[in-house]
Design a protein around this motif. Structure first.
Motif, PDB file in Angstrom:
ATOM      1  N   LEU A 182      46.025  43.939  28.542  1.00  8.99           N
ATOM      2  CA  LEU A 182      44.899  44.530  29.261  1.00  8.99           C
ATOM      3  C   LEU A 182      44.235  45.631  28.443  1.00  8.99           C
ATOM      4  O   LEU A 182      43.034  45.880  28.590  1.00  8.99           O
ATOM      5  N   GLU A 183      45.012  46.320  27.593  1.00 12.03           N
ATOM      6  CA  GLU A 183      44.420  47.325  26.719  1.00 12.03           C
ATOM      7  C   GLU A 183      43.506  46.670  25.690  1.00 12.03           C
ATOM      8  O   GLU A 183      42.455  47.206  25.337  1.00 12.03           O
ATOM      9  N   PRO A 186      40.002  43.305  28.839  1.00  8.13           N
ATOM     10  CA  PRO A 186      40.154  43.305  30.297  1.00  8.13           C
ATOM     11  C   PRO A 186      40.253  41.891  30.845  1.00  8.13           C
ATOM     12  O   PRO A 186      39.823  40.932  30.212  1.00  8.13           O
ATOM     13  N   ARG A 188      39.779  39.486  34.573  1.00  3.57           N
ATOM     14  CA  ARG A 188      39.172  39.464  35.908  1.00  3.57           C
ATOM     15  C   ARG A 188      40.212  39.162  36.983  1.00  3.57           C
ATOM     16  O   ARG A 188      39.953  39.364  38.176  1.00  3.57           O
ATOM     17  N   ARG A 211      42.407  52.499  35.847  1.00  4.31           N
ATOM     18  CA  ARG A 211      41.565  51.418  35.333  1.00  4.31           C
ATOM     19  C   ARG A 211      41.884  50.075  35.976  1.00  4.31           C
ATOM     20  O   ARG A 211      41.056  49.164  35.955  1.00  4.31           O
ATOM     21  N   HIS A 212      43.090  49.942  36.529  1.00  7.36           N
ATOM     22  CA  HIS A 212      43.524  48.642  37.037  1.00  7.36           C
ATOM     23  C   HIS A 212      43.788  48.636  38.537  1.00  7.36           C
ATOM     24  O   HIS A 212      44.369  47.680  39.056  1.00  7.36           O
ATOM     25  N   LEU A 215      42.061  45.627  40.108  1.00  2.00           N
ATOM     26  CA  LEU A 215      42.244  44.313  39.492  1.00  2.00           C
ATOM     27  C   LEU A 215      42.923  43.372  40.485  1.00  2.00           C
ATOM     28  O   LEU A 215      44.027  43.661  40.970  1.00  2.00           O
TER      29      LEU A 215
END
Length: 384
Positions: A182-183, A186, A188, A211-212, A215
């Motif tokens: 994920l770093e 990204p 979906r 950031r997640h 998600l």
């Protein structure tokens, strides 16, 4: 005007009310003290916030609401994703709800589904009244939708490959590898097919990262006890590993669509909240927006609350002394700053021609949040 106390969620159960052993009846019993429950066939005084119906049942229509741009989200609980055939539905719901989800958490999931539907509704309303204020980036359709699978990706590959297209499937075997992926790029959607303890650890680390937080994550599980634990720690949906590929694909597609709607609302609403100053909107367009919002809220038994910020406290006067620092920053209105800090993207805060700075709020929770924050600022600030 809407009441000061937050209104309880209004839930319409679309099924027979005379079967006390049914899943809907059990949900009604569990939610009875926490939500306003109504059954299909009754004549509600106002539009429900959300409809809960079993798989295979046709979605209820609300033609008057649709004509005014109002969407009533539909959530489908899944009593047995292995045995039940969900392919008979003609339209995907807004969300699936695992029967293993604890009742209070399930109600929180319903409330979040309602909030996301309202955010998209608000985004459409503003674009209709004001037009786009900022360019909205559209995803490049030539590239696949990135989906990250943590664990055994073979089962997911079969479901996605057979029933969904335009996907960029990536796989990793550990929680550390998933977070590192994920770093790098990204995703979906994330699918977790790991032992329950490792899946819980990954979800906890994932949701601890701002950031997640949003998600969409589908976790595969062995039984209802695992499902309840994974949902509690942050999974968006849980499915048994024995679920049929077509059923799994429908749940994955539902999560992808929900994530896409959230992202679209984020981008559109962000255009009305620029970092430097408020957008200046035409008064005619604002009045058109307010009228359309009023019609939409009337269906829910609500009405918009309009706050003229200058009536709370006048904006600070700009200094014009000749020896003032010409490079000093602009004077900030603390009431406006407090309003912006306390409001969410879907709360309307803007500068309108001839009227000044205005906040338009659509529910009691938003009203109370803004009032408390502004009250604290006004009580502790000396205005010139």
């Amino acid at each position: 005007m809407s009441g000061d106390a937050p209104r309880r969620l209004s839930v319409l159960l679309d099924g027979p009310a005379d079967r006390p052993e049914s899943l809907l009846a059990r949900l009604a019993l569990a939610w009875g003290d926490l939500a306003e429950i109504a059954w299909a066939g009754a004549q509600p005084a106002r539009l429900p916030d959300v409809v809960v119906s079993l798989p295979g049942k046709a979605a209820r229509g609300f033609p008057e609401a649709r004509a005014k741009g109002v969407h009533v989200p539909r959530v489908v609980p899944c009593p047995d994703p292995v045995a039940d055939a969900e392919g008979t539905e003609t339209h995907l719901p807004d969300a699936f709800l695992s029967a293993a989800c604890p009742p209070e958490l399930a109600l929180e999931r319903l409330a979040e589904t309602v909030r996301q539907a309202r955010r998209l509704e608000e985004a459409r309303l503003r674009r209709s009244a004001f037009g786009p204020l900022a360019a909205v980036q559209i995803r490049d359709l030539s590239q696949g939708i990135p989906v990250l699978v943590a664990g055994d990706s073979a089962r997911i590959g079969v479901a996605l490959g057979a029933h969904l297209a335009a996907l960029d499937l990536r796989g990793c075997l550990t929680a550390d590898a998933a977070l590192a992926a994920l770093e790098e790029a990204p995703a979906r959607l994330m699918v977790i097919d790991l032992p329950a303890s490792r899946a819980s650890e990954l979800l906890a680390r994932l949701r601890a990262d701002a950031r997640h937080i949003t998600l969409p994550v589908l976790a595969l599980c062995a039984d209802e006890a695992e499902a309840a634990a994974l949902l509690t720690v942050g999974a968006s949906d849980c499915m048994p590993r024995a679920a049929a590929p077509q059923t799994l694909a429908r749940h994955l597609l539902c999560l992808l669509r929900a994530g896409a709607r959230r992202s679209l609302a984020d981008r559109v609403l962000a255009g009305y909240r620029p970092r430097r100053g408020l957008p200046l909107l035409p008064r005619e367009a604002y009045e058109r927006y307010l009228a359309a919002l009023g019609e939409a809220l009337a269906l829910r038994g609500l009405e918009p609350l309009t706050l003229l910020l200058a009536q709370i406290a006048p904006p600070p006067l700009a200094s014009r002394a000749a020896n003032d620092d010409p490079f000093a920053g602009p004077v900030v209105n603390p009431v406006l700053s407090a309003t912006l800090a306390a409001s969410r993207d879907e709360d309307f805060v803007a500068r309108v021609e001839e009227l000044g700075d205005i906040a338009v709020l659509r529910d009691a929770e938003a009203q109370e949040r803004i009032r408390q924050r502004i009250g604290a600022i006004v009580a502790s600030t000396a205005f010139a």
